[in-house]
Design an enzyme around this catalytic site. Sequence first.
Site, PDB file in Angstrom:
ATOM      1  N   ASP A 288      -1.412   5.077  -5.983  1.00 19.01           N
ATOM      2  CA  ASP A 288      -0.323   6.283  -6.631  1.00 19.01           C
ATOM      3  C   ASP A 288      -0.201   7.229  -5.437  1.00 19.01           C
ATOM      4  O   ASP A 288      -1.071   7.796  -4.882  1.00 19.01           O
ATOM      5  CB  ASP A 288      -0.669   6.659  -7.771  1.00 19.01           C
ATOM      6  CG  ASP A 288      -0.735   5.728  -8.905  1.00 19.01           C
ATOM      7  OD1 ASP A 288      -0.069   4.388  -8.821  1.00 19.01           O
ATOM      8  OD2 ASP A 288      -1.502   5.913 -10.021  1.00 19.01           O
TER       9      ASP A 288
ATOM     10  N   HIS B 253       4.069   3.936  -7.980  1.00 15.50           N
ATOM     11  CA  HIS B 253       2.933   3.153  -8.014  1.00 15.50           C
ATOM     12  C   HIS B 253       3.289   2.131  -6.442  1.00 15.50           C
ATOM     13  O   HIS B 253       4.433   1.588  -6.807  1.00 15.50           O
ATOM     14  CB  HIS B 253       2.742   2.343  -9.102  1.00 15.50           C
ATOM     15  CG  HIS B 253       1.809   1.315  -9.165  1.00 15.50           C
ATOM     16  ND1 HIS B 253       0.355   1.314  -9.305  1.00 15.50           N
ATOM     17  CD2 HIS B 253       1.913  -0.194  -8.873  1.00 15.50           C
ATOM     18  CE1 HIS B 253      -0.197   0.150  -9.133  1.00 15.50           C
ATOM     19  NE2 HIS B 253       0.568  -0.712  -8.900  1.00 15.50           N
TER      20      HIS B 253
ATOM     21  N   HIS C 229      -7.338  -0.329 -10.774  1.00 15.56           N
ATOM     22  CA  HIS C 229      -5.989   0.050 -10.285  1.00 15.56           C
ATOM     23  C   HIS C 229      -5.728  -1.194  -9.211  1.00 15.56           C
ATOM     24  O   HIS C 229      -6.567  -1.265  -8.130  1.00 15.56           O
ATOM     25  CB  HIS C 229      -5.978   1.397  -9.663  1.00 15.56           C
ATOM     26  CG  HIS C 229      -4.511   1.969  -9.439  1.00 15.56           C
ATOM     27  ND1 HIS C 229      -4.439   3.062  -8.687  1.00 15.56           N
ATOM     28  CD2 HIS C 229      -3.595   1.820  -9.982  1.00 15.56           C
ATOM     29  CE1 HIS C 229      -3.047   3.364  -8.578  1.00 15.56           C
ATOM     30  NE2 HIS C 229      -2.654   2.719  -9.497  1.00 15.56           N
TER      31      HIS C 229
ATOM     32  N   HIS D 158       5.413   9.385 -10.529  1.00 20.03           N
ATOM     33  CA  HIS D 158       4.493   9.174  -9.245  1.00 20.03           C
ATOM     34  C   HIS D 158       5.198   7.809  -8.689  1.00 20.03           C
ATOM     35  O   HIS D 158       6.083   7.348  -9.423  1.00 20.03           O
ATOM     36  CB  HIS D 158       3.142   9.037  -9.623  1.00 20.03           C
ATOM     37  CG  HIS D 158       2.897   8.029 -10.376  1.00 20.03           C
ATOM     38  ND1 HIS D 158       2.848   7.927 -11.772  1.00 20.03           N
ATOM     39  CD2 HIS D 158       2.407   6.473  -9.997  1.00 20.03           C
ATOM     40  CE1 HIS D 158       2.575   6.734 -12.289  1.00 20.03           C
ATOM     41  NE2 HIS D 158       2.066   6.125 -11.020  1.00 20.03           N
TER      42      HIS D 158
END
Length: 268
Positions: A165, A242, A161, A240
């Site tokens: 998030d 990011h 990642h 969500h």
Amino acid sequence: MAFGSRAAGSGSGKHRGSSRLSRRTAGYAGIAALATTGVVGSLAGPAFAADHSPSIEDTGTLNTIVVADELAGDVEAQAQSQQRAAEAAAAKAQAEADAKQRAAEAKAKAEAQAKAEREAAERAAREEERKRLNTFVSPIDGSYVSTQYHAGGGMWSSGSHTGIDFHASSGTSVHAVGLGTVVEAGWGGAYGNNVVIKHADGTYTQYGHMSSLNVSVGQQVTPGQQIGLSGSTGNSSGPHLHFEARTGADYGSDINPLTYLRSHGVSV
């Protein structure tokens, strides 16, 4: 003959004495008459030159002199009254001038104080604005990090990642974390609808998967300004936000977003 001569001499002396008194009395009377009637000669009659003229007190001449003295006193009193009136008027004018001067000074002082207070308020407002513009905020109010930075998994092309998030339901307001200029606003492939902002310190922040955008390229944004609404566009498993922090505009220059935000005073 000698006796007669002495008598004549004695008589001549007596007449001379009376004549001097008469002339002096007539002079007083003339002055009084001039003051009261403007006629001097009318009071200087032959009776004053007679050998057996009565005294000043007996003829009323003293009364005339007293009248003249009283008239002179009245004139002096009137002059003094006028002088006092003039002095009172001058004092009143001076008092009014002093009052006007004090009022003008008070007005000038009040205006100067108001100006100083206004300038102080403006300085305080500018300082407050400067602080606000230099302040960083969280991109989502009252949220928390649901996926950490560098978390592994097959969902990310890099194998980990590249951001964090923030938990958010669809349609939640997304804010610019700091002052900056929008350098990208639109579709960003796997990021879906995204915004990239360049900040004054040369760093960049990215906001992905949004359902809608409120800014355009080239627009300047301030801390906390809404730039769009959260969603689940692009490569997303659900609603969500990011969020990424970068040292450059290109993919792969990412840095830890939590460290970045906390270094700017944001508690996350």
